[in-house]
Design a protein around this motif. Structure first.
Motif, PDB file in Angstrom:
ATOM      1  N   THR A 130       2.581   1.681  -3.412  1.00 19.58           N
ATOM      2  CA  THR A 130       1.620   2.119  -4.421  1.00 19.58           C
ATOM      3  C   THR A 130       1.358   3.615  -4.282  1.00 19.58           C
ATOM      4  O   THR A 130       1.365   4.348  -5.270  1.00 19.58           O
ATOM      5  N   ALA A 131       1.159   4.068  -3.049  1.00 24.29           N
ATOM      6  CA  ALA A 131       0.915   5.494  -2.811  1.00 24.29           C
ATOM      7  C   ALA A 131       2.155   6.329  -3.140  1.00 24.29           C
ATOM      8  O   ALA A 131       2.054   7.394  -3.761  1.00 24.29           O
ATOM      9  N   LEU A 132       3.314   5.846  -2.738  1.00 23.55           N
ATOM     10  CA  LEU A 132       4.560   6.587  -2.949  1.00 23.55           C
ATOM     11  C   LEU A 132       4.866   6.826  -4.426  1.00 23.55           C
ATOM     12  O   LEU A 132       5.272   7.919  -4.815  1.00 23.55           O
ATOM     13  N   TRP A 133       4.667   5.801  -5.240  1.00 22.08           N
ATOM     14  CA  TRP A 133       5.058   5.894  -6.644  1.00 22.08           C
ATOM     15  C   TRP A 133       3.900   6.204  -7.586  1.00 22.08           C
ATOM     16  O   TRP A 133       4.082   6.239  -8.798  1.00 22.08           O
ATOM     17  N   ALA A 134       2.729   6.473  -7.051  1.00 28.88           N
ATOM     18  CA  ALA A 134       1.550   6.726  -7.888  1.00 28.88           C
ATOM     19  C   ALA A 134       1.709   7.947  -8.792  1.00 28.88           C
ATOM     20  O   ALA A 134       1.131   7.990  -9.880  1.00 28.88           O
ATOM     21  N   GLY A 135       2.480   8.915  -8.383  1.00 31.18           N
ATOM     22  CA  GLY A 135       2.639  10.132  -9.181  1.00 31.18           C
ATOM     23  C   GLY A 135       3.684  10.045 -10.278  1.00 31.18           C
ATOM     24  O   GLY A 135       3.788  10.952 -11.116  1.00 31.18           O
ATOM     25  N   GLY A 151       4.433  -1.604  -6.010  1.00 32.40           N
ATOM     26  CA  GLY A 151       3.371  -1.826  -5.029  1.00 32.40           C
ATOM     27  C   GLY A 151       2.336  -2.840  -5.488  1.00 32.40           C
ATOM     28  O   GLY A 151       2.035  -3.797  -4.752  1.00 32.40           O
ATOM     29  N   ALA A 201       0.836  -1.211   0.000  1.00 32.13           N
ATOM     30  CA  ALA A 201       0.000   0.000   0.000  1.00 32.13           C
ATOM     31  C   ALA A 201       0.870   1.260   0.000  1.00 32.13           C
ATOM     32  O   ALA A 201       0.614   2.207  -0.748  1.00 32.13           O
ATOM     33  N   ALA A 202       1.911   1.263   0.825  1.00 31.22           N
ATOM     34  CA  ALA A 202       2.809   2.419   0.896  1.00 31.22           C
ATOM     35  C   ALA A 202       3.536   2.639  -0.433  1.00 31.22           C
ATOM     36  O   ALA A 202       3.646   3.779  -0.910  1.00 31.22           O
TER      37      ALA A 202
END
Length: 180
Positions: free
Chosen positions: A120-125, A156, A117-118
Motif C-alpha cells: 500500500t505504501a509502495l504504490w500509493a503514489g 495492498g 502495508a508495504a
C-alpha cells in the motif's frame, strides 16, 4: 516411518467468503499489466520510452532485473491466493520437510499484513504518475505506462482485505475448538 503429517489441523475453518476468493485472485491480475509491460521492455520493445530513455534498459543487468521483478511480483501476488485455498492451511505434501503440516494462522497473517502495508505504501503514489516529469518517455508512452501501473494501487488493499478474512475465519475456528 509414518507418512502421516507431523501436525494436523485440530479445528475446521469456514470456507472463505466469495468476495475474499475473488479479491485473492484479483491480486494476481492487478500486477499483470505492469509485468507484461516490463517483459515487453526486456524483449526489446521501447514500450513508451524515447530512444535515449530506452538505452539504459538494453543491458543484461537491466533485463534480468525487470524480468525477475515481473516474476517475483506475480509470485508474491499468487501467495494471496493461499489465504483462500487449502494450501494456506496445510502445507502441500510435496514441499520437503514441512509438507503436510498445518500452517499456523499467525505465520500466514503476520507476513501477509506486513506485505499489504508495504504494498500500500509502495504504490500509493501511482495515481499521481502524470504529475511527475518523465523526460525519457514519449507523451503516449507516459500515458500508457501510467495506465498500466494504476492497478498496482489495489494490490495492498486487496491483500489486506483477504488477510483480514483469513484471520477472522481462523480466529472463529480457534474459538470453536476451545468451546467445542
Amino acid at each position: 516411518m509414518s507418512l502421516r503429517p507431523l501436525s494436523s489441523p485440530t479445528t475446521s475453518t469456514a470456507a472463505p467468503p466469495r468476495w475474499a476468493v475473488r479479491a485473492a485472485h484479483l491480486t494476481t491480475l492487478v500486477v499483470l499489466p505492469s509485468g507484461l509491460w516490463r517483459i515487453a521492455v526486456v524483449l526489446g520493445y521501447p514500450a513508451g520510452y524515447t530512444e535515449a530513455g530506452f538505452e539504459p534498459f538494453q543491458t543484461f543487468g537491466s533485463k534480468a532485473w525487470m524480468l525477475t521483478l515481473s516474476v517475483l511480483c506475480e509470485l508474491v501476488a499468487f501467495l494471496t491466493v493461499g489465504l483462500v485455498r487449502p494450501w494456506g492451511e496445510v502445507v502441500p505434501r510435496w514441499i520437503p520437510l514441512v509438507g503436510g503440516r498445518r500452517v499456523r494462522p499467525m505465520a500466514a497473517v503476520v507476513p501477509a499484513a506486513l506485505g499489504a502495508a508495504a504494498l500500500t505504501a509502495l504504490w500509493a503514489g501511482v495515481p499521481w504518475w502524470w504529475t511527475y516529469p518523465h523526460e525519457n518517455m514519449t507523451p503516449t508512452g507516459n500515458l500508457v505506462v501510467g495506465i498500466l501501473y494504476q492497478p498496482l494501487v489495489l494490490w495492498g488493499p486487496l491483500t489486506a482485505a483477504v488477510t483480514i478474512s483469513y484471520y477472522r475465519r481462523h480466529r472463529t475456528a480457534q474459538r470453536r475448538g476451545r468451546t467445542g
